[in-house]
Write a protein that holds these residues in place. Structure first.
Motif: not given
Length: 427
Positions: A28-34, A37-39
């Protein structure tokens, strides 16, 4: 709901569940960082000008990384994620999607795994109330900065600002409502699973106790049968052997008669032992567990009296009343009681010369009455196996047993067995 159910606390997560939480929290942390990045790449800063890049990463990690401890410390994780979520929005951190799901997972986990139910409910309600307060503060502080042309294309009947507020409240209400509901549902499912496991364990223990009682009952039954079969015939043989010894030199004819009686009694004893062992083997072999019928019954009491007569007693048998068919179990029990009473006379009644056996068919019961004129050498309340067996047999059929000395001398054993009332005959 019982007090025990209310006080039940869900056990902590297993090592496998803890490892899963670590992997899920890191993912979840990795996906949140991704997502962050998109935002940042799209420039979609919905909450306003964002803070610096490192601070954005900090808030993203602060909201999602605590999920690795969500089932071990659900209350602490919920408080940490809630505080980080509000702080991140106050600082206009652009990542909101994974952060929102992290808050949802924290509230759900507190409902599903919170060991203290009262604390769990209070914390979740407090967190949800705080979120709605924060939502009100956010709306109050941002309404004044809305551009005049922000709702230029609005065509609905509801004022734009009011529509935006109602929509936000509705979405957040569903969001937090589902998090609370799913958490409660998961906890109830875990509690029901615990109750089913507990009931299964109780059933297993009950079945084990039933099997143990069945084994004990079978041992008692075998011991009773062995006592009834062996004690009676051995007692008769002992009396006859004593008589043969006394008249061996004076009256060889009587001695031979007594020896013949001993031989016949021994043969009868062996036959009954074989019959009993055959019954036990047949019962073990039959899959339906039905026990073969025991040939011993009330009609064989006459043979018992004959053996007592051969042993030297003036034995008589009287049958009174109209004979009625007896259930096999009652007939066998009546026979065994009479047999044991005669055996006790032969073994324990000093100086007994007269034995009177009476069978009475009464209106609602059958009575077996055995009396003698001897002097008893053991008290009436003795816990010998014979008396215990008699009491057990009579009690099994709901009857009554009287054993003790008679007022005029001698000894009496009287058993009454209730008879089933036929449907066509009034009680």
């Amino acid at each position: 709901m019982t007090t025990e159910t209310e006080d039940w606390r869900r056990p902590g997560p297993t090592p496998e569940q803890r490892r899963f939480d670590v992997y899920a929290g890191l993912a979840a942390t990795v996906l949140a960082l991704f997502s962050l990045t998109l935002a940042r790449s799209t420039g979609a800063f919905l909450l306003g000008p964002p803070p610096s890049g490192p601070e954005q990463v900090f808030w993203t990690v602060a909201v999602t990384l605590p999920l690795i401890w969500r089932r071990r410390f659900p209350a602490t994780v919920t408080l940490v994620i809630s505080a980080a979520f509000i702080a991140a929005q106050a600082r206009s951190a652009p990542e909101t999607q994974l952060s929102g799901w992290a808050l949802f997972a924290a509230i759900y986990t507190l409902g599903a795994w919170g060991r203290d139910r009262r604390l769990s409910k209070r914390l979740r309600m407090g967190v949800i109330a705080t979120m709605f307060v924060w939502l009100g503060v956010y709306y109050a502080t941002t309404i004044g900065s809305i551009p005049p042309d922000a709702f230029a294309r609005a065509v609905g009947p509801v004022p734009p600002v009011l529509a935006a507020i109602v929509s936000g409240v509705l979405v957040n209400g569903l969001y937090f409502g589902f998090a609370y509901f799913f958490g409660e549902t998961a906890w109830l499912a875990a509690r029901r699973q615990h109750e089913l496991a507990d009931q299964a364990e109780q059933l297993r223990r009950s079945q084990a106790e039933v099997r143990e009682h069945a084994v004990v009952g079978e041992r008692v039954r075998i011991a009773r049968e062995l006592h009834d079969v062996v004690a009676h015939h051995v007692s008769v043989m002992g009396v006859q052997a004593s008589a043969a010894r006394r008249v061996l030199d004076k009256d060889p004819v009587k001695a031979r008669t007594a020896l013949g009686a001993i031989e016949e009694t021994a043969r009868t004893a062996v036959d009954e032992l074989r019959r009993m062992l055959g019954v036990l083997r047949a019962r073990d072999a039959r899959p339906d567990g039905v026990e073969p019928a025991d040939p011993a019954g009330i009609d064989q009491v006459a043979a018992v009296v004959d053996r007592a007569r051969e042993a030297g007693l003036r034995a008589t048998l009287g049958v009174y009343g109209d004979r009625v068919p007896l259930p096999d179990s009652v007939s066998q029990a009546a026979y065994r009681v009479a047999q044991e009473a005669v055996t006790n006379t032969l073994k324990h009644a000093t100086g007994a010369t007269v034995l009177d056996v009476r069978i009475r068919y009464l209106a609602h019961e059958v009575e077996v009455d055995v009396t003698d004129d001897g002097r008893a050498t053991r008290p009436a309340n003795a816990d010998g196996l014979g008396l215990i067996g008699m009491r057990e047999r009579v009690a099994t059929h709901g009857g009554a047993l009287e054993v003790g000395p008679r007022p005029g001398g001698g000894w009496r054993a009287r058993a009454r067995f209730p008879l089933p009332v036929p449907a066509e005959r009034p009680a």
